[in-house]
Structures are given as C-alpha cells and as structure tokens.
Design a protein around this motif. Sequence first.
Motif, PDB file in Angstrom:
ATOM      1  N   THR A   1       0.582  -0.976  -0.202  1.00  0.00           N
ATOM      2  CA  THR A   1      -0.175   0.215  -0.011  1.00  0.00           C
ATOM      3  C   THR A   1       0.769   1.264  -0.443  1.00  0.00           C
ATOM      4  O   THR A   1       0.311   2.180  -0.692  1.00  0.00           O
ATOM      5  CB  THR A   1      -0.956   0.586   1.224  1.00  0.00           C
ATOM      6  OG1 THR A   1      -1.686  -0.515   1.644  1.00  0.00           O
ATOM      7  CG2 THR A   1      -2.259   1.054   1.204  1.00  0.00           C
ATOM      8  N   HIS A   2       2.232   1.105   0.595  1.00  0.00           N
ATOM      9  CA  HIS A   2       3.031   2.346   0.663  1.00  0.00           C
ATOM     10  C   HIS A   2       3.255   3.079  -0.391  1.00  0.00           C
ATOM     11  O   HIS A   2       3.542   3.728  -0.909  1.00  0.00           O
ATOM     12  CB  HIS A   2       3.709   2.373   2.466  1.00  0.00           C
ATOM     13  CG  HIS A   2       4.943   1.075   1.376  1.00  0.00           C
ATOM     14  ND1 HIS A   2       5.021  -0.476   1.937  1.00  0.00           N
ATOM     15  CD2 HIS A   2       6.301   0.619   1.137  1.00  0.00           C
ATOM     16  CE1 HIS A   2       5.478  -1.129   1.255  1.00  0.00           C
ATOM     17  NE2 HIS A   2       6.266  -0.153   1.027  1.00  0.00           N
ATOM     18  N   LEU A   3       3.713   1.792  -1.413  1.00  0.00           N
ATOM     19  CA  LEU A   3       4.326   2.256  -2.372  1.00  0.00           C
ATOM     20  C   LEU A   3       2.624   2.811  -3.476  1.00  0.00           C
ATOM     21  O   LEU A   3       2.982   3.438  -4.092  1.00  0.00           O
ATOM     22  CB  LEU A   3       4.050   0.708  -3.391  1.00  0.00           C
ATOM     23  CG  LEU A   3       5.952   0.222  -3.073  1.00  0.00           C
ATOM     24  CD1 LEU A   3       5.839  -1.541  -3.252  1.00  0.00           C
ATOM     25  CD2 LEU A   3       6.661   1.119  -2.894  1.00  0.00           C
TER      26      LEU A   3
ATOM     27  N   VAL B   1       0.515   4.723  -2.145  1.00  0.00           N
ATOM     28  CA  VAL B   1       0.362   6.179  -1.675  1.00  0.00           C
ATOM     29  C   VAL B   1       1.291   7.280  -2.230  1.00  0.00           C
ATOM     30  O   VAL B   1       1.319   8.150  -2.872  1.00  0.00           O
ATOM     31  CB  VAL B   1       0.779   6.036  -0.077  1.00  0.00           C
ATOM     32  CG1 VAL B   1       1.034   7.355   0.704  1.00  0.00           C
ATOM     33  CG2 VAL B   1      -0.320   5.396   0.561  1.00  0.00           C
ATOM     34  N   VAL B   2       2.614   6.097  -2.213  1.00  0.00           N
ATOM     35  CA  VAL B   2       3.693   6.991  -2.912  1.00  0.00           C
ATOM     36  C   VAL B   2       3.456   7.014  -4.293  1.00  0.00           C
ATOM     37  O   VAL B   2       3.847   8.515  -4.877  1.00  0.00           O
ATOM     38  CB  VAL B   2       5.046   6.789  -3.446  1.00  0.00           C
ATOM     39  CG1 VAL B   2       6.395   6.958  -3.802  1.00  0.00           C
ATOM     40  CG2 VAL B   2       5.838   5.939  -1.521  1.00  0.00           C
TER      41      VAL B   2
ATOM     42  N   ILE C   1       0.555   9.970  -4.263  1.00  0.00           N
ATOM     43  CA  ILE C   1       1.634  11.812  -3.853  1.00  0.00           C
ATOM     44  C   ILE C   1       2.165  12.116  -5.359  1.00  0.00           C
ATOM     45  O   ILE C   1       1.644  13.364  -5.852  1.00  0.00           O
ATOM     46  CB  ILE C   1       2.557  11.501  -3.167  1.00  0.00           C
ATOM     47  CG1 ILE C   1       1.414  11.239  -1.135  1.00  0.00           C
ATOM     48  CG2 ILE C   1       3.451  12.642  -2.789  1.00  0.00           C
ATOM     49  CD1 ILE C   1       2.413  11.188  -0.343  1.00  0.00           C
ATOM     50  N   PHE C   2       3.029  11.299  -6.057  1.00  0.00           N
ATOM     51  CA  PHE C   2       3.505  12.113  -7.150  1.00  0.00           C
ATOM     52  C   PHE C   2       2.408  12.199  -8.137  1.00  0.00           C
ATOM     53  O   PHE C   2       3.093  13.824  -8.305  1.00  0.00           O
ATOM     54  CB  PHE C   2       5.110  10.801  -7.805  1.00  0.00           C
ATOM     55  CG  PHE C   2       4.941  10.694  -8.925  1.00  0.00           C
ATOM     56  CD1 PHE C   2       6.572  11.578  -8.872  1.00  0.00           C
ATOM     57  CD2 PHE C   2       4.958  10.726 -10.108  1.00  0.00           C
ATOM     58  CE1 PHE C   2       6.969  11.702  -9.369  1.00  0.00           C
ATOM     59  CE2 PHE C   2       5.323  11.035 -11.723  1.00  0.00           C
ATOM     60  CZ  PHE C   2       7.017  11.662 -10.962  1.00  0.00           C
TER      61      PHE C   2
ATOM     62  N   TYR D   1      -0.272  13.361  -7.875  1.00  0.00           N
ATOM     63  CA  TYR D   1      -1.204  14.566  -6.957  1.00  0.00           C
ATOM     64  C   TYR D   1      -0.133  15.664  -7.598  1.00  0.00           C
ATOM     65  O   TYR D   1      -0.623  16.926  -7.932  1.00  0.00           O
ATOM     66  CB  TYR D   1      -1.829  14.120  -5.526  1.00  0.00           C
ATOM     67  CG  TYR D   1      -1.718  15.672  -4.903  1.00  0.00           C
ATOM     68  CD1 TYR D   1      -2.948  16.669  -5.399  1.00  0.00           C
ATOM     69  CD2 TYR D   1      -1.395  16.097  -3.656  1.00  0.00           C
ATOM     70  CE1 TYR D   1      -3.967  17.281  -5.034  1.00  0.00           C
ATOM     71  CE2 TYR D   1      -1.888  17.587  -2.904  1.00  0.00           C
ATOM     72  CZ  TYR D   1      -2.443  17.208  -3.481  1.00  0.00           C
ATOM     73  OH  TYR D   1      -3.461  18.952  -2.943  1.00  0.00           O
ATOM     74  N   ILE D   2       1.271  15.392  -7.142  1.00  0.00           N
ATOM     75  CA  ILE D   2       2.072  17.146  -7.433  1.00  0.00           C
ATOM     76  C   ILE D   2       1.735  16.742  -8.868  1.00  0.00           C
ATOM     77  O   ILE D   2       2.271  18.149  -9.378  1.00  0.00           O
ATOM     78  CB  ILE D   2       3.854  17.059  -6.360  1.00  0.00           C
ATOM     79  CG1 ILE D   2       3.599  15.797  -5.136  1.00  0.00           C
ATOM     80  CG2 ILE D   2       4.112  17.750  -7.544  1.00  0.00           C
ATOM     81  CD1 ILE D   2       4.646  15.746  -5.092  1.00  0.00           C
ATOM     82  N   VAL D   3       2.054  15.691  -9.804  1.00  0.00           N
ATOM     83  CA  VAL D   3       2.437  16.778 -11.120  1.00  0.00           C
ATOM     84  C   VAL D   3       1.113  17.431 -11.883  1.00  0.00           C
ATOM     85  O   VAL D   3       0.643  17.711 -12.854  1.00  0.00           O
ATOM     86  CB  VAL D   3       2.400  15.208 -12.296  1.00  0.00           C
ATOM     87  CG1 VAL D   3       2.779  15.446 -13.865  1.00  0.00           C
ATOM     88  CG2 VAL D   3       3.957  14.136 -11.689  1.00  0.00           C
TER      89      VAL D   3
ATOM     90  N   PHE E   1      -6.976  13.247  -5.426  1.00  0.00           N
ATOM     91  CA  PHE E   1      -5.837  12.241  -3.725  1.00  0.00           C
ATOM     92  C   PHE E   1      -6.399  11.975  -3.188  1.00  0.00           C
ATOM     93  O   PHE E   1      -5.918  10.640  -2.383  1.00  0.00           O
ATOM     94  CB  PHE E   1      -4.665  13.621  -4.027  1.00  0.00           C
ATOM     95  CG  PHE E   1      -3.696  12.996  -2.917  1.00  0.00           C
ATOM     96  CD1 PHE E   1      -2.706  12.468  -3.063  1.00  0.00           C
ATOM     97  CD2 PHE E   1      -3.369  14.398  -2.371  1.00  0.00           C
ATOM     98  CE1 PHE E   1      -1.996  12.329  -2.270  1.00  0.00           C
ATOM     99  CE2 PHE E   1      -3.071  13.965  -1.185  1.00  0.00           C
ATOM    100  CZ  PHE E   1      -1.494  13.282  -1.774  1.00  0.00           C
TER     101      PHE E   1
ATOM    102  N   LEU F   1      -6.604   7.828  -0.815  1.00  0.00           N
ATOM    103  CA  LEU F   1      -5.932   7.568  -0.564  1.00  0.00           C
ATOM    104  C   LEU F   1      -6.877   7.569   0.612  1.00  0.00           C
ATOM    105  O   LEU F   1      -6.732   6.107   0.812  1.00  0.00           O
ATOM    106  CB  LEU F   1      -5.494   9.064   0.312  1.00  0.00           C
ATOM    107  CG  LEU F   1      -3.829   9.480   0.307  1.00  0.00           C
ATOM    108  CD1 LEU F   1      -2.936  10.438   1.224  1.00  0.00           C
ATOM    109  CD2 LEU F   1      -3.108   8.457  -0.378  1.00  0.00           C
TER     110      LEU F   1
ATOM    111  N   LEU G   1       3.275   7.115   4.987  1.00  0.00           N
ATOM    112  CA  LEU G   1       3.550   5.490   4.399  1.00  0.00           C
ATOM    113  C   LEU G   1       3.555   4.804   5.654  1.00  0.00           C
ATOM    114  O   LEU G   1       3.648   3.367   5.133  1.00  0.00           O
ATOM    115  CB  LEU G   1       5.186   6.367   4.127  1.00  0.00           C
ATOM    116  CG  LEU G   1       5.424   7.394   2.830  1.00  0.00           C
ATOM    117  CD1 LEU G   1       6.365   7.127   1.801  1.00  0.00           C
ATOM    118  CD2 LEU G   1       4.003   6.153   1.582  1.00  0.00           C
TER     119      LEU G   1
ATOM    120  N   ALA H   1       0.379   3.507   5.699  1.00  0.00           N
ATOM    121  CA  ALA H   1      -0.096   1.864   4.672  1.00  0.00           C
ATOM    122  C   ALA H   1       0.565   1.201   5.297  1.00  0.00           C
ATOM    123  O   ALA H   1      -0.165   0.094   4.367  1.00  0.00           O
ATOM    124  CB  ALA H   1       0.174   2.999   3.680  1.00  0.00           C
TER     125      ALA H   1
ATOM    126  N   LEU I   1       8.646  14.803  -1.181  1.00  0.00           N
ATOM    127  CA  LEU I   1       8.278  13.260  -0.610  1.00  0.00           C
ATOM    128  C   LEU I   1       8.925  12.331  -0.620  1.00  0.00           C
ATOM    129  O   LEU I   1       9.324  11.196  -0.330  1.00  0.00           O
ATOM    130  CB  LEU I   1       7.094  13.231  -2.647  1.00  0.00           C
ATOM    131  CG  LEU I   1       7.367  12.022  -3.096  1.00  0.00           C
ATOM    132  CD1 LEU I   1       6.317  10.849  -1.939  1.00  0.00           C
ATOM    133  CD2 LEU I   1       6.352  11.905  -4.640  1.00  0.00           C
TER     134      LEU I   1
END
Lengths: 149, 509
Positions: free
Chosen positions: A77-79, A81-82, A85-86, A88-90, A104, A108, B220, B223, B427
């Motif tokens: 899940t953490h991947l 989330v990364v 977020i990436f 979302y920023i873009v 976003f 989440l 993270l 998560a 990030l």
Amino acid sequence: MLLNRQMVFLYVTLAVSVGYLVTALSLGAPIAESGLTPAFFPILVGAAAIVFCSVLILQALRDRPEPAPEDAIRSYTHLWVVVAIFLYIVAFKPLGYFLSSSLFVFALILLFSNFEKLVLKAIISVAIVGVAFVMFQQLFGVRLPTLWG
Amino acid sequence: MDFVFLVFSSFSLLADPVNLTYVILGFVIGTIFAAIPGLTATLAMALLLPLTYTLSVETALMACASIYMAGMCGGSITAITINIPGAPSSMMTALDGFPMQQKGKGALALGHAALGSMFGGAVGALLLIAVAPFVAELSLLVKTTGKFSLLAFALIVVVIAQRGRIPQAGLAACIGLMLATVGLDAMEPITRFTYGYSSLTAGIDLMPVIIGTFAIAEVLTQASARIDISAAAAAAANKVKIRRRDFLPPLSEIRKIGFGCYFKSCLIGYFVGTLPGAGGSMGSFLAYTETVRNSSEPETFGKGNPQGIAASESANNAVCGGAMVPMLTFGIPGDPITAIMLGVLVINGIQPGPQLMADQAGLIAPMLAALLFSAVVLIPLTLWLIGPYFIKIVSVRKDVLYAVIALLAVVGSFVATYSTFQMFMALGMGVLAFYLRRNGFPVITMLLGYILGPNLEEFLRRSLALSNGDPTTFVTNPDSLFFVALTLVFVYFLVIRKPANTPGTAKAK
C-alpha cells in the motif's frame, strides 16, 4: 541471504555514498594553502558513510536473518501512496487544487480502507478538500492554484 | 533578571485573542495528536509549520510551545485508559496507569498524570526561564573552535545515545550531513552536489525535510503497517467510562507521593532534556527507575502505584524546558520538536545561536510564557473540560485521518515557495525517512545531521584557517577542550560502561 529487504537498502545506501564521495573528490583537492577547501567536509562525510555502510553490511551478512513466516502477507500500500502523491504533485497546477486534491484524497481514503461505500467516501473527500481550502486560502492567506486562475 | 521580567510581562500577550486562540488551538491539536496511537505532537507541528509563514513569529512560537507541552502529557490518556501509549514519552505512565484503570481508578490515574505533567511542565519552564539567560551569556564565551567541538559533541551524543544501533545512527547522521552539503558553499562561491539543478543551488530547504521526515513518512509507515491497532483501540476506548469528579487526586495520595519525588523527577527530566537526542522517553524512564530505586515498597510499582505515574509525567514534561536550553542558547535542538521550533525561527529569518537571547529576547520571552501558561493553566483545564471525551478520539477513522494528513503535508510543502519542486522534495524526503525507519535507522540523527551540518563544516574550516591548519587547536583552546572532554565522558558512560539493570522496569524494556 544476500538480497533481503534490509540488504537491498544497505547496498543502495552504499552505492549512493560511493557516488557522493566520487562527486566530492571531483570538487578538487581537500586541502589547499589557504586551508580546507569545499571538498574536504564532503569527502570526510562520504568516507564515514561508506565505513558505516560497510560495517552494517558485514553485520547483516554475519548474522543469520530471521526467516519470514510463510503466511506473512506483503503489503504494498505504501508504494501506491507514493505513486498517488507523485501523481498529485504532477497534477496539482494543471488540474488546480480542487480537482487534483479531491481525486488525491479519494484515492488515499480507498487505499487506507476498501472499495465500499464509494459515494460516501467521495463526499467526504470533497468536504475535506473544501475545509482545507478555507483553512489555507481564507484563514492563512495562501494562494492555491485553481482552474479559474 | 531583565529576561525573567520580560517573560512575565509577556503574559500580557496571552490576553490578545489571536494569540490566546492559537495557543489553545495548538494545545488541543497537540493533545489530540499525542493521544492517538501512531501520531505524535511532532507530526502536528510539522503539519502546522507551513502555516507559521502567515503568523507573526511570536504567535507561531507560542503555538509551538503549547503543542510541545500538550504532546508530552497527551500520550498519557491512552496509556492509562487502554494501555497503548499515545506517545513514546508516556510508555512508563502505562506501567502503573493501566493497572489503576483495571482497578476502576482510571480517572484518578489521569488526574495524577495531569498533576505530574503540570508540576513538571511548570518547573521545567521556570528552570528554563531562570537558567537560559546565564547559559546564553556563557555561550558567548565559546569561540569558533569551541563551537565546532560543541556541535561535534551534540552530534556524537545523538549517535551514541542510540545504544545497540550506533552504526545505524552514524549512517543516518552522515545522510543528514550529506543533505546539508547540497547547494552553495558557505565560504566560497562554489555549488556542490546540485547536478545541474538550479533549484538546488540554495540548498535543500528545511520545510520539505521536516514535512517529509515526519508527516509523509508517517503516512507511508501507516500504509505499510499490517496490524491496525486503531480498531482494537477504538473498541477498548468505547468500554471506558470516565467521570470528571474522579479526576481530583486526594491530598493524602499527593502527600504519599511526596514533593521530593515530583521535584527530583522534574530535575531528572530537565537535565535529560538538555542532552541532544535524549527526549521525553529517556527522561521518564530514568525518573521512574530512580523512584522505584528509592521507594520503600518497590514491589508495588507496575501494579498501580500513583508514584510511578507522577514520576514519569513530571519528568517527561520537564523535558520541554530542558530541551529548549541548547536550542535557544547554541542553536542545537534537543529533540524533533525543538528542531521544528528552530525551523520556525529560521524560516522567519532569525539565526538561532548564542546571540539569539541577547538580540531577540522579545521574541523568545512570549514563547516561554506560553510554555508556562500551557503547563499551569491548559493541562488541568483541558483535562477537566474535555478529559471524559478525549478517549473517544482514538475511534477516528484511519482512512480519513491519513488522507487529511497527506493532503496537509503535500499542500503545506507548496506554501513556502509556491513551487512544486518543494513538494517533490518533501516526497523524496518522506520516502527516504520511511525506509530509514523501516530498517531501524533513527531519523532524529539524520535531522540533526542536516540541521547542524552547515555550522559544523563552517566552524571546522574557520578553526583550521585561524590555526593555520593545526588540528591541535581543538585541544589547546580551553572552550574546545571542555567539549572534547565532555564528549569523552559521554562516550565512556554511553558506550564503554555497561548500564546497570534496575528492578521494576523490566516490563518497559
């Protein structure tokens, strides 16, 4: 085991430390007539990082790792989330605060729960984004990007 | 003496509705974050850091002080009622608090915790107000070589304080130092480690480092967690009934605990707080251990002895005052929260260090007044007004909670420069801190390496330039020699000499 999760992390850190040291060496001689140069401290830090990395790698190789239980479920899940977020920023400036943030937050909430009650979660997402907008823009005077300029 | 008057006259700032609102809001937010297992007051402060751009420095620092105080005592709520410390500093409180809860004396245990926190916070703040000006004057005597040795001492102590994982702490500190070297050199017009990115010329900003390290990394971590304690905590919380009238500890119990126990725990907490990297958990652990050692009935500890709660909570709140001494006088943060407070000063263009207390006493005094106000007024008031309901906050939905934290963190990192580069940087720092934590690396040492790095390098180069490259300058200058000797003393006690085992604390280990 040469390639468990911790070992991979240590190898990556070692590679970064070596890269850092090589860049530091390329800055020039560490000591000149006038004293220490901008290269001295990074060389010292890079070398220390390599020493610590090597110690940790040797320790990890010497100690037998505990075998992971066979029924252990790996969570990625953490991947996700990364990735969220990436993206979302873009999308933050092109899509504007409201659209990008709503998507976003919705993503989440789904990642931290399950794919049930989607309408309720979508409404919660929009409400959160609205409250955060009021807090940032109205209360603290921060200008956030919007589609209407 | 002038500074003491300045602090007490700063209480008038609390009469300003805006300041008072932020102080109370900060305290409530700090308590909520400290009470929810997994969240910390550090995270609360990291999320609120971007908002300090829009506040006056005095107001921002006052809010930070109240969050700090709340963070130290808020963790005791869930530690006592459901045996899950909301913050690491309340770990020792759970040892006696939860057994009291099981005996039906949970509210009384919360009362003892609040009283201890109030006493500890007040003594810590008063000691800080009394001692900081003298330390600040002494700090002016420390010259360039001494400053290098002091910074090196702080960094070495933070590393060796991580017993059992010193190589990990050393590597984390090196990573922090590496991050600190990115950008323009402080003494020569040369850029380092920018790899052609002009956005990196000014270096890596403190804001994305703090937001990434504490907020994004936390999201993270949650998560990736396979065990969700929030459901169990919520179920346990729903069974707990707390009545206001039971909060007040009887005078006979306070007498039995003894003023000596409170005061000694405060002193232990305060002095532990002054050490870089030690923090509230070590303060409460040492105070608890000392109380057990001195008790005539040590067998009652761990079974619901209020003295254990009083010692633990007095010490961890006294840490707040202690941790601010090195931050205000030398610019060395004692723990993550003071590191963020340092960030508030830096982003407002104020340089922490020996001159801070002399040049900016007017900014610092209100913060200390807010610290004292939070301890004496807000701790008991918050417990009385909303104590019975605070236990319900662990029932908050995890999915919504972490979505909100992620949103505030990412948008917050945009606020500083209105650039998405800082968001990407936050990030990146979050991913780095997440993997460091996951592999057992203490991120506080990375943060301190990053914060202390620029000055460490600058003072090293200046010292050797002044001595024509002679490294013995670090042992021939008395101020430097003092810190070198102090470093060796700490190395002896923390690395070479084995710690003694104390009975009664086995459960906490």
